[in-house]
Every structure is written in C-alpha cells, then in structure tokens.
Design a protein around this motif. Sequence first.
Motif, PDB file in Angstrom:
ATOM      1  N   LEU A  54       0.831  -1.209   0.000  1.00 26.59           N
ATOM      2  CA  LEU A  54       0.000   0.000   0.000  1.00 26.59           C
ATOM      3  C   LEU A  54       0.865   1.257   0.000  1.00 26.59           C
ATOM      4  O   LEU A  54       0.596   2.213  -0.735  1.00 26.59           O
ATOM      5  N   VAL A  55       1.889   1.255   0.825  1.00 25.85           N
ATOM      6  CA  VAL A  55       2.779   2.427   0.881  1.00 25.85           C
ATOM      7  C   VAL A  55       3.440   2.667  -0.468  1.00 25.85           C
ATOM      8  O   VAL A  55       3.520   3.798  -0.954  1.00 25.85           O
ATOM      9  N   SER A  56       3.911   1.581  -1.104  1.00 23.62           N
ATOM     10  CA  SER A  56       4.565   1.732  -2.413  1.00 23.62           C
ATOM     11  C   SER A  56       3.591   2.192  -3.486  1.00 23.62           C
ATOM     12  O   SER A  56       3.967   2.949  -4.382  1.00 23.62           O
ATOM     13  N   LEU A  57       2.325   1.752  -3.399  1.00 22.54           N
ATOM     14  CA  LEU A  57       1.316   2.168  -4.387  1.00 22.54           C
ATOM     15  C   LEU A  57       0.933   3.629  -4.208  1.00 22.54           C
ATOM     16  O   LEU A  57       0.835   4.380  -5.181  1.00 22.54           O
ATOM     17  N   ILE A  58       0.702   4.027  -2.960  1.00 18.55           N
ATOM     18  CA  ILE A  58       0.216   5.380  -2.708  1.00 18.55           C
ATOM     19  C   ILE A  58       1.287   6.421  -2.996  1.00 18.55           C
ATOM     20  O   ILE A  58       1.011   7.488  -3.558  1.00 18.55           O
ATOM     21  N   PHE A  59       2.527   6.124  -2.612  1.00 23.20           N
ATOM     22  CA  PHE A  59       3.594   7.110  -2.749  1.00 23.20           C
ATOM     23  C   PHE A  59       4.446   6.870  -3.998  1.00 23.20           C
ATOM     24  O   PHE A  59       5.590   7.323  -4.062  1.00 23.20           O
ATOM     25  N   ARG A  60       3.880   6.181  -4.962  1.00 21.63           N
ATOM     26  CA  ARG A  60       4.589   5.973  -6.223  1.00 21.63           C
ATOM     27  C   ARG A  60       4.766   7.312  -6.937  1.00 21.63           C
ATOM     28  O   ARG A  60       3.836   8.130  -6.995  1.00 21.63           O
ATOM     29  N   SER A  61       5.925   7.557  -7.488  1.00 18.61           N
ATOM     30  CA  SER A  61       6.220   8.859  -8.107  1.00 18.61           C
ATOM     31  C   SER A  61       5.295   9.141  -9.292  1.00 18.61           C
ATOM     32  O   SER A  61       4.993  10.304  -9.587  1.00 18.61           O
ATOM     33  N   ARG A  62       4.838   8.092  -9.944  1.00 14.80           N
ATOM     34  CA  ARG A  62       3.948   8.287 -11.101  1.00 14.80           C
ATOM     35  C   ARG A  62       2.645   8.959 -10.683  1.00 14.80           C
ATOM     36  O   ARG A  62       2.032   9.684 -11.464  1.00 14.80           O
ATOM     37  N   ASN A  63       2.198   8.716  -9.443  1.00  8.77           N
ATOM     38  CA  ASN A  63       0.960   9.336  -8.983  1.00  8.77           C
ATOM     39  C   ASN A  63       1.055  10.856  -8.990  1.00  8.77           C
ATOM     40  O   ASN A  63       0.095  11.547  -9.332  1.00  8.77           O
ATOM     41  N   LEU A  64       2.203  11.378  -8.588  1.00 12.93           N
ATOM     42  CA  LEU A  64       2.394  12.828  -8.596  1.00 12.93           C
ATOM     43  C   LEU A  64       2.357  13.357 -10.028  1.00 12.93           C
ATOM     44  O   LEU A  64       1.768  14.424 -10.287  1.00 12.93           O
ATOM     45  N   ASP A  65       2.970  12.629 -10.959  1.00 10.82           N
ATOM     46  CA  ASP A  65       2.921  13.046 -12.366  1.00 10.82           C
ATOM     47  C   ASP A  65       1.484  13.052 -12.881  1.00 10.82           C
ATOM     48  O   ASP A  65       1.077  13.987 -13.585  1.00 10.82           O
ATOM     49  N   LEU A  66       0.716  12.010 -12.537  1.00  9.50           N
ATOM     50  CA  LEU A  66      -0.678  11.958 -12.966  1.00  9.50           C
ATOM     51  C   LEU A  66      -1.491  13.089 -12.353  1.00  9.50           C
ATOM     52  O   LEU A  66      -2.358  13.683 -13.021  1.00  9.50           O
ATOM     53  N   LEU A  67      -1.224  13.398 -11.080  1.00  9.41           N
ATOM     54  CA  LEU A  67      -1.935  14.492 -10.417  1.00  9.41           C
ATOM     55  C   LEU A  67      -1.635  15.818 -11.094  1.00  9.41           C
ATOM     56  O   LEU A  67      -2.553  16.608 -11.383  1.00  9.41           O
ATOM     57  N   ILE A  68      -0.372  16.066 -11.371  1.00 13.38           N
ATOM     58  CA  ILE A  68       0.011  17.322 -12.036  1.00 13.38           C
ATOM     59  C   ILE A  68      -0.610  17.393 -13.426  1.00 13.38           C
ATOM     60  O   ILE A  68      -1.146  18.438 -13.834  1.00 13.38           O
ATOM     61  N   ASN A  69      -0.550  16.299 -14.180  1.00 15.65           N
ATOM     62  CA  ASN A  69      -1.125  16.280 -15.526  1.00 15.65           C
ATOM     63  C   ASN A  69      -2.625  16.538 -15.487  1.00 15.65           C
ATOM     64  O   ASN A  69      -3.168  17.302 -16.305  1.00 15.65           O
ATOM     65  N   THR A  70      -3.328  15.894 -14.539  1.00 15.85           N
ATOM     66  CA  THR A  70      -4.777  16.044 -14.457  1.00 15.85           C
ATOM     67  C   THR A  70      -5.162  17.458 -14.053  1.00 15.85           C
ATOM     68  O   THR A  70      -6.076  18.055 -14.637  1.00 15.85           O
ATOM     69  N   LEU A  71      -4.467  18.009 -13.052  1.00 13.23           N
ATOM     70  CA  LEU A  71      -4.754  19.376 -12.621  1.00 13.23           C
ATOM     71  C   LEU A  71      -4.425  20.391 -13.716  1.00 13.23           C
ATOM     72  O   LEU A  71      -5.158  21.357 -13.922  1.00 13.23           O
ATOM     73  N   THR A  72      -3.323  20.147 -14.420  1.00 11.64           N
ATOM     74  CA  THR A  72      -2.950  21.046 -15.521  1.00 11.64           C
ATOM     75  C   THR A  72      -4.001  21.021 -16.618  1.00 11.64           C
ATOM     76  O   THR A  72      -4.374  22.070 -17.170  1.00 11.64           O
ATOM     77  N   LEU A  73      -4.501  19.831 -16.926  1.00  7.40           N
ATOM     78  CA  LEU A  73      -5.550  19.721 -17.943  1.00  7.40           C
ATOM     79  C   LEU A  73      -6.823  20.432 -17.492  1.00  7.40           C
ATOM     80  O   LEU A  73      -7.435  21.179 -18.276  1.00  7.40           O
TER      81      LEU A  73
END
Length: 530
Positions: A52-71
């Motif tokens: 769970l820790v590795s899934l939640i704090f995966r670096s890709r999640n931050l990229d997806l968050l930035i991409n989604t917010l930017t869109l």
Amino acid sequence: MAHLQVTASRLRFWPKQAPLHILLPSIIAALAMLIPLVYLGLRAFEADSDTLVSLIFRSRNLDLLINTLTLACGVVLATTLMAFPLAWLVTRTDIPCKRLLTVLGVVPLAVPGYVMAYALIGLSGNYGVMAQLFGVQLPRLQGYSGATLALSLYTFPYLFLNLRAALAGLDGNLEESARSLGYSQLDIFRLIILPHLMPALMAGWLVITLYVLGDFGAVALMRYEAFSYAIYTQYSGAFDRIYAAWLAIMLLALAFCFVLIDSVVVKRKLARVGTGVARPIPPRPLGRARWLAWPYLIVLFGASIGLPAMILSYWLLLAPPDMSFFARVPSTLLRSAGAALPAAILAVAFALPLAFLSVRYRSPFTAVIERSAYIGYAIPPLALALAMVFFALQTASFLYQTLALLIITWAMASLALALGPIRSALLQTRPSMEQAAHSLGHGPVSTFIYVIFPRLRRGILSGVVLVFVLCMKELPITFLLAPTGYTTLAVTVFTRTSEGMLAEAAPFAAAIVVFSSISVGLLLAREGKR
C-alpha cells in the motif's frame, strides 16, 4: 426530561409518516450509491501495508496528479475565454441575431469530447483533411494541447449558459448607482459585476472540472497521461488492479476536493435587499468593437461546430468508407438505445420516491437520502465503472459482463439528472390535492395515477429524456462494463478512431452528432416555450 428531548430529536430526524412504499425504495437507492465507494475501498485495501505504501507514494501518482490538474486548469481557462465574451455579447450589446447566437452557443454540446477529438485528429497529419484537400500538412494535435482543445470546444456551453443567465438577471440599478458615485467602468466590473457572476462562474467551472476529471475518450485518443487514462490502462491490461483501484480513489478524492471548494467559496448572498423593482440593463452599441466581435464568433463557432461538420462531411462524402459501415449504423443505434432507454426508466423509477421523500416528508434524514443521489453523478465515470466491476466480481458474479450491470450503472450515474425535473414538478403540486383525493376514498395508487402523475408527467418525461441522451453518447462506463461484443455508437467511434480508421468511424460519429443535435434542439425549443 432529557429522555423526552432525545426522543423528540430523533422524531425530527426521522421522516414523519413517510409510507413504506416511498421510504424503502429511497433507502435502497441511497445504499446503492454507496456500493462504488465501499467496493473501491475493499479492493484498494486488499494489499499488505508495504505494498500500500509503495502504491500510494509511487512517483507516477504525482505526475498523474500534475497532468490532471494542468488539464483541468487549461480547460477552465480556455472555456472562460470562449464563453464569457459570448455571454456578454448576447446579453449586454446590441449585436443582431441574439437568439441564433445563443442556439449556436449550445449546439457544441451535441459533439461529445471524443467526437471533437476525432475531428481534430482528422484535420491534421499526413492523411488529414487539410493535407488531402489543400496539400497543407498540419502538425498532429495530441497530448496536452489536443486534449485541452477538444474538451474546451465541447464543454464551454456549460459555462456560457450559466453566465448568460447571471448577466441577464443582474439588477441594472446596482451599476447605475455605482456610476453615479463616480466609479469607472473597470471598477464597476471588478467590484459589482464580477462578484455577482462568481456563483455562475463557480457552477460552470465545477461542472467542467468534474467532466474533465472523468473524461476518458478525448484524453485516451490524444494519448495524454491523466488519471482516467491511467486507470483504464491499468485495468484493461490487467497489470495491477489494486493500483487501478487506488488511482480511482485518488481521482474520486480530487473530484470531492473541487466540490468542497465550490461549496466553501460560494457562500455570499447576492440578492438585493432594498425596495423597488430591479431594472433591466439596456444593451450597449458595439461600435468599433464589432470588428473584434464578429471574427471572434466566426472562429469560435467555426472550431466548435464547423470543424466537426467539415471533417465528417469529408469522410462521408469525399472519402467514404465501404457501404457496409453505413448499413451497421441503424443496428448500432438501436443497440445503444436498447440499453439507454431501460437505464432512463430505471433512473426515473428511483428518482420518483426520492423526490416524494425529500419534498413531502422533509427532515434531516430525507436530506441525507436525497443528497446521496448525487454521489453517482459526482464520481468520475471510470472510477464508478471500475467499482461496479469489483462489486460484480466479488459479490454479484451473475452480473459480471452482462447488459444489466451496464444499465444499473448508467442509472446510478444519472440519477441526479432524473431527480431534478421531477422534484421541481412536485414542488409545484399542492399537497392539498392529494389530501382531497385521500378524503374521497382514493388509495395511494389511484391518487398517484389520477392526481399526481398528470402534474408530474412533464418532469418525468424530462428526466427520461435527459438520462436517455446522456447514456446514448456515454463512453467510459460503457467501455468497461459493456458485455463482450456489445458495441454502442460511442464505443465504435472510439475504437475505430484509436486504430486510425477515421473513415470507418465517420458514419457512427455522424449518427451521434445528429441524434444529439435533435435532442439539444428539442430542449432549446422547450426552453423557448417557457
């Protein structure tokens, strides 16, 4: 005494004298809305703590968050630049053909985001329309710019309708008083007009943002790495469905944050408190501004309406596919309607008791039940579909890969749409009419048939139409939940476009546009009769 106060409080919380045939379906509908949240949570927490820790704090999640917010920010900014000048022109200036311009401002709703993405893709590239007709090879639109443009051209009418209503309802006395006190036009706009437009802006921005968060078609066709696209690739590729569940939860939390921001920001009451009658604002002459207004309108409507029409016309008339594809359109249309109509009827069937409970038996309990109807509409469609997949796999395996699951999920996603018009019609129906029918010996069924239904008929029909139109062009839920081999118009357009088969997708895309245009036209005609 304390015991009596607690008992009285409980009585106020519970709906007084609510009959079982209204209360029970309403509770069932509210509990059904909790299924996606429960099963996403159950699926997400199947992993051990380290995973769970590795899934939640995966670096890709931050990229997806930035991409989604930017869109989302890009689409909100673009739609504001598209919608605000149009709303101002049709409400505050003497520009001719205001009714026509208003209609043209709503027509883009007939071109779903994935069809708009199809049009943009068909315009550019080596085999695009511009290259084939004029020898001009435009760079292929994809990624962030393509997704932003496609979604903006489809969603700006949501903001336009909100701004148009707010500007038309603004009291002219406010501006006149400020002008008499020596305020400049810029100060009037900043201190008076803009604060009064904020509720409309926030409402439009919220709808657009929620749509962008849940969109799958345009984002996937443009190959833009947002949360929705990542959820689909994780699930469809069977890479890690626990990670897909966590992505869905993150997307759901992001949507909830935007809803919370909207509820916190829009708190000010902006109604007039003085005496007198509100004065309409007379339209102002455009003057030299017409040299900017008309090019703006030509570009806006040319991109949002003319571009899809041109691309579809090219593939249908100048480079048509095999006639077999045209022959498949009627059966695909009927297949789409065959699922959309039961979903609309089911949504209305659950909306009826919810409307009665919230209007006739108002209490804190019924308010909670009523608000639960909006959960399905607020959950991003792909997250909702993924949750229903988990529900079917773990609890109701007989529903997995069946048309029934698709219909139920469509009804859950659109319950709020069906509830609105029915609730409004019921608020305009006097309770004394029902009481009179009961005093004359009529039971609940006969009272509903002869007294209530004739007055709710328009609201019920509006709810059915709204849900039916939404389901006919819905893509994310259909893509995940439709039974194998059950292709709708939306799925056909998406799959063929993603495979580069633009000509083969054209007949199905045209069918969606024509059907949606007729639906939008009927809604506009109904608005004009009010």
